[in-house]
Motif scaffolding. Structure first.
Motif, PDB file in Angstrom:
ATOM      1  N   HIS A 156      85.435  -8.545  -0.539  1.00 32.69           N
ATOM      2  CA  HIS A 156      84.076  -8.145  -0.908  1.00 32.69           C
ATOM      3  C   HIS A 156      83.070  -9.209  -0.451  1.00 32.69           C
ATOM      4  CE1 HIS A 156      86.101  -5.508  -3.932  1.00 32.69           C
ATOM      5  NE2 HIS A 156      85.045  -4.740  -3.735  1.00 32.69           N
ATOM      6  N   PHE A 157      83.406 -10.472  -0.731  1.00 33.29           N
ATOM      7  CA  PHE A 157      82.476 -11.550  -0.375  1.00 33.29           C
ATOM      8  C   PHE A 157      82.325 -11.690   1.137  1.00 33.29           C
ATOM      9  CE2 PHE A 157      82.933 -12.964  -4.830  1.00 33.29           C
ATOM     10  CZ  PHE A 157      81.580 -13.089  -5.128  1.00 33.29           C
ATOM     11  N   GLU A 158      83.368 -11.385   1.902  1.00 37.14           N
ATOM     12  CA  GLU A 158      83.239 -11.400   3.364  1.00 37.14           C
ATOM     13  C   GLU A 158      82.192 -10.374   3.804  1.00 37.14           C
ATOM     14  OE1 GLU A 158      86.774 -11.412   5.921  1.00 37.14           O
ATOM     15  OE2 GLU A 158      87.931 -11.875   4.114  1.00 37.14           O
ATOM     16  N   VAL A 159      82.263  -9.180   3.212  1.00 35.48           N
ATOM     17  CA  VAL A 159      81.290  -8.131   3.537  1.00 35.48           C
ATOM     18  C   VAL A 159      79.893  -8.557   3.093  1.00 35.48           C
ATOM     19  CG1 VAL A 159      80.583  -5.746   3.062  1.00 35.48           C
ATOM     20  CG2 VAL A 159      83.008  -6.274   3.464  1.00 35.48           C
ATOM     21  N   LEU A 160      79.774  -9.089   1.876  1.00 37.58           N
ATOM     22  CA  LEU A 160      78.468  -9.504   1.366  1.00 37.58           C
ATOM     23  C   LEU A 160      77.852 -10.592   2.228  1.00 37.58           C
ATOM     24  CD1 LEU A 160      79.272  -9.581  -2.467  1.00 37.58           C
ATOM     25  CD2 LEU A 160      78.207  -7.729  -1.157  1.00 37.58           C
ATOM     26  N   ILE A 216      76.268   1.816   7.842  1.00 37.96           N
ATOM     27  CA  ILE A 216      77.699   1.829   7.534  1.00 37.96           C
ATOM     28  C   ILE A 216      78.501   1.638   8.815  1.00 37.96           C
ATOM     29  CG2 ILE A 216      79.599   3.318   6.771  1.00 37.96           C
ATOM     30  CD1 ILE A 216      77.714   4.438   4.647  1.00 37.96           C
ATOM     31  N   ARG A 217      78.058   2.284   9.877  1.00 36.93           N
ATOM     32  CA  ARG A 217      78.767   2.186  11.156  1.00 36.93           C
ATOM     33  C   ARG A 217      78.799   0.740  11.657  1.00 36.93           C
ATOM     34  NH1 ARG A 217      78.819   6.496  15.735  1.00 36.93           N
ATOM     35  NH2 ARG A 217      79.037   7.630  13.811  1.00 36.93           N
ATOM     36  N   LYS A 218      77.670   0.040  11.539  1.00 36.71           N
ATOM     37  CA  LYS A 218      77.606  -1.350  12.001  1.00 36.71           C
ATOM     38  C   LYS A 218      78.560  -2.233  11.199  1.00 36.71           C
ATOM     39  CE  LYS A 218      73.796  -2.801  13.604  1.00 36.71           C
ATOM     40  NZ  LYS A 218      72.419  -3.231  13.829  1.00 36.71           N
ATOM     41  N   VAL A 219      78.610  -2.018   9.890  1.00 34.23           N
ATOM     42  CA  VAL A 219      79.535  -2.791   9.058  1.00 34.23           C
ATOM     43  C   VAL A 219      80.973  -2.452   9.452  1.00 34.23           C
ATOM     44  CG1 VAL A 219      80.304  -3.289   6.707  1.00 34.23           C
ATOM     45  CG2 VAL A 219      77.870  -2.927   7.166  1.00 34.23           C
ATOM     46  N   GLY A 220      81.226  -1.177   9.719  1.00 34.18           N
ATOM     47  CA  GLY A 220      82.562  -0.740  10.122  1.00 34.18           C
ATOM     48  C   GLY A 220      83.014  -1.339  11.440  1.00 34.18           C
ATOM     49  N   LYS A 221      82.061  -1.704  12.292  1.00 36.12           N
ATOM     50  CA  LYS A 221      82.392  -2.308  13.583  1.00 36.12           C
ATOM     51  C   LYS A 221      82.331  -3.841  13.541  1.00 36.12           C
ATOM     52  CE  LYS A 221      81.013   1.557  16.453  1.00 36.12           C
ATOM     53  NZ  LYS A 221      80.284   1.992  17.640  1.00 36.12           N
ATOM     54  N   SER A 222      82.130  -4.395  12.351  1.00 38.90           N
ATOM     55  CA  SER A 222      81.963  -5.845  12.215  1.00 38.90           C
ATOM     56  C   SER A 222      83.257  -6.617  12.430  1.00 38.90           C
ATOM     57  CB  SER A 222      81.432  -6.163  10.813  1.00 38.90           C
ATOM     58  OG  SER A 222      82.423  -5.851   9.835  1.00 38.90           O
ATOM     59  N   ASP A 269      86.890  -1.772   8.128  1.00 43.12           N
ATOM     60  CA  ASP A 269      86.511  -0.522   8.786  1.00 43.12           C
ATOM     61  C   ASP A 269      85.733   0.342   7.783  1.00 43.12           C
ATOM     62  OD1 ASP A 269      88.448   0.582   7.083  1.00 43.12           O
ATOM     63  OD2 ASP A 269      89.891   0.922   8.686  1.00 43.12           O
ATOM     64  N   ILE A 270      85.247   1.485   8.229  1.00 42.42           N
ATOM     65  CA  ILE A 270      84.413   2.325   7.365  1.00 42.42           C
ATOM     66  C   ILE A 270      85.190   2.781   6.132  1.00 42.42           C
ATOM     67  CG2 ILE A 270      83.159   4.523   7.238  1.00 42.42           C
ATOM     68  CD1 ILE A 270      82.323   4.045  10.178  1.00 42.42           C
ATOM     69  N   LYS A 271      86.434   3.192   6.327  1.00 44.44           N
ATOM     70  CA  LYS A 271      87.258   3.625   5.197  1.00 44.44           C
ATOM     71  C   LYS A 271      87.416   2.482   4.193  1.00 44.44           C
ATOM     72  CE  LYS A 271      91.748   5.626   4.079  1.00 44.44           C
ATOM     73  NZ  LYS A 271      93.043   6.049   4.596  1.00 44.44           N
ATOM     74  N   GLY A 272      87.636   1.277   4.694  1.00 47.02           N
ATOM     75  CA  GLY A 272      87.776   0.116   3.830  1.00 47.02           C
ATOM     76  C   GLY A 272      86.500  -0.199   3.071  1.00 47.02           C
ATOM     77  N   TYR A 287      84.289   2.001   2.100  1.00 48.13           N
ATOM     78  CA  TYR A 287      84.231   2.985   1.015  1.00 48.13           C
ATOM     79  C   TYR A 287      85.178   2.614  -0.123  1.00 48.13           C
ATOM     80  CZ  TYR A 287      81.191   6.475   3.180  1.00 48.13           C
ATOM     81  OH  TYR A 287      80.112   7.142   3.705  1.00 48.13           O
ATOM     82  N   GLN A 288      86.313   2.015   0.199  1.00 43.90           N
ATOM     83  CA  GLN A 288      87.258   1.609  -0.842  1.00 43.90           C
ATOM     84  C   GLN A 288      86.730   0.411  -1.632  1.00 43.90           C
ATOM     85  OE1 GLN A 288      90.748   1.051   1.597  1.00 43.90           O
ATOM     86  NE2 GLN A 288      91.503   3.128   1.190  1.00 43.90           N
ATOM     87  N   LEU A 289      86.069  -0.508  -0.942  1.00 44.00           N
ATOM     88  CA  LEU A 289      85.522  -1.685  -1.613  1.00 44.00           C
ATOM     89  C   LEU A 289      84.320  -1.344  -2.490  1.00 44.00           C
ATOM     90  CD1 LEU A 289      85.648  -4.312   1.283  1.00 44.00           C
ATOM     91  CD2 LEU A 289      87.064  -4.300  -0.781  1.00 44.00           C
ATOM     92  N   PHE A 290      83.486  -0.429  -2.005  1.00 46.39           N
ATOM     93  CA  PHE A 290      82.245  -0.076  -2.694  1.00 46.39           C
ATOM     94  C   PHE A 290      82.156   1.441  -2.866  1.00 46.39           C
ATOM     95  CE2 PHE A 290      81.555  -4.002  -0.317  1.00 46.39           C
ATOM     96  CZ  PHE A 290      81.099  -4.860  -1.310  1.00 46.39           C
ATOM     97  N   PRO A 291      83.015   2.015  -3.722  1.00 53.29           N
ATOM     98  CA  PRO A 291      83.051   3.478  -3.869  1.00 53.29           C
ATOM     99  C   PRO A 291      81.744   4.043  -4.425  1.00 53.29           C
ATOM    100  CG  PRO A 291      84.437   2.420  -5.517  1.00 53.29           C
ATOM    101  CD  PRO A 291      83.955   1.337  -4.606  1.00 53.29           C
ATOM    102  N   GLY A 292      81.411   5.243  -3.972  1.00 56.98           N
ATOM    103  CA  GLY A 292      80.253   5.949  -4.494  1.00 56.98           C
ATOM    104  C   GLY A 292      78.944   5.633  -3.793  1.00 56.98           C
ATOM    105  N   GLY A 293      78.939   4.696  -2.900  1.00 58.86           N
ATOM    106  CA  GLY A 293      77.728   4.322  -2.179  1.00 58.86           C
ATOM    107  C   GLY A 293      77.943   2.992  -1.492  1.00 58.86           C
ATOM    108  N   PRO A 294      78.774   2.972  -0.452  1.00 61.72           N
ATOM    109  CA  PRO A 294      79.197   1.699   0.129  1.00 61.72           C
ATOM    110  C   PRO A 294      78.067   0.786   0.603  1.00 61.72           C
ATOM    111  CG  PRO A 294      79.861   3.534   1.525  1.00 61.72           C
ATOM    112  CD  PRO A 294      79.332   4.112   0.248  1.00 61.72           C
ATOM    113  N   LEU A 295      77.112   1.299   1.331  1.00 62.99           N
ATOM    114  CA  LEU A 295      76.035   0.433   1.822  1.00 62.99           C
ATOM    115  C   LEU A 295      75.010   0.177   0.727  1.00 62.99           C
ATOM    116  CD1 LEU A 295      75.247  -1.160   4.300  1.00 62.99           C
ATOM    117  CD2 LEU A 295      73.919   0.805   5.078  1.00 62.99           C
ATOM    118  N   LYS A 296      74.767   1.183  -0.078  1.00 61.95           N
ATOM    119  CA  LYS A 296      73.815   1.062  -1.184  1.00 61.95           C
ATOM    120  C   LYS A 296      74.275  -0.020  -2.165  1.00 61.95           C
ATOM    121  CE  LYS A 296      72.028   4.001  -4.895  1.00 61.95           C
ATOM    122  NZ  LYS A 296      72.009   5.378  -5.403  1.00 61.95           N
TER     123      LYS A 296
END
Length: 103
Positions: free
Chosen positions: A45-49, A64-70, A74-77, A79-88
């Motif tokens: 989570h902190f890596e994404v943040l 979301i796409r940009k984060v998924g390509k970081s 990936d995009i599925k991951g 959504y798993q880390l931040f369910p219900g609104g991954p970028l939000k």
């Protein structure tokens, strides 16, 4: 705009609860914000943040796409880390404004 006590700190927030001053963010604030949403933060989570905060500082538009390509998750991951609104939710926890692409 208003203020909210998060992790024993008075934080400036907007009407939706997003921080308006990213410099007030730290890991304790992130953990408290995540807890409000029902998310327990891990190292991943902190890596994404950290990625979101860095890209925001660089002035990049976040999607979301940009984060998924970081290469961090990936995009599925995301959504798993931040369910219900991954970028939000990830943006809120990262202490940056809600991206325009989020409703």
């Amino acid at each position: 705009m208003g203020q909210k006590v998060i992790a024993n700190k008075t934080i400036d927030v907007n009407d939706e609860g997003y921080m308006t001053d990213p410099s007030q963010w730290d890991k304790d604030v992130a953990s408290a914000l995540a807890e409000e949403i029902g998310i327990e933060l891990s190292d991943k989570h902190f890596e994404v943040l950290d990625y979101l905060r860095e890209k925001f500082k660089e002035g990049e538009v976040l999607t979301i796409r940009k984060v998924g390509k970081s290469g961090i998750v990936d995009i599925k991951g995301l959504y798993q880390l931040f369910p219900g609104g991954p970028l939000k939710y990830s943006s809120k926890i990262a202490g940056i404004p809600k991206p325009a692409s989020c409703v």
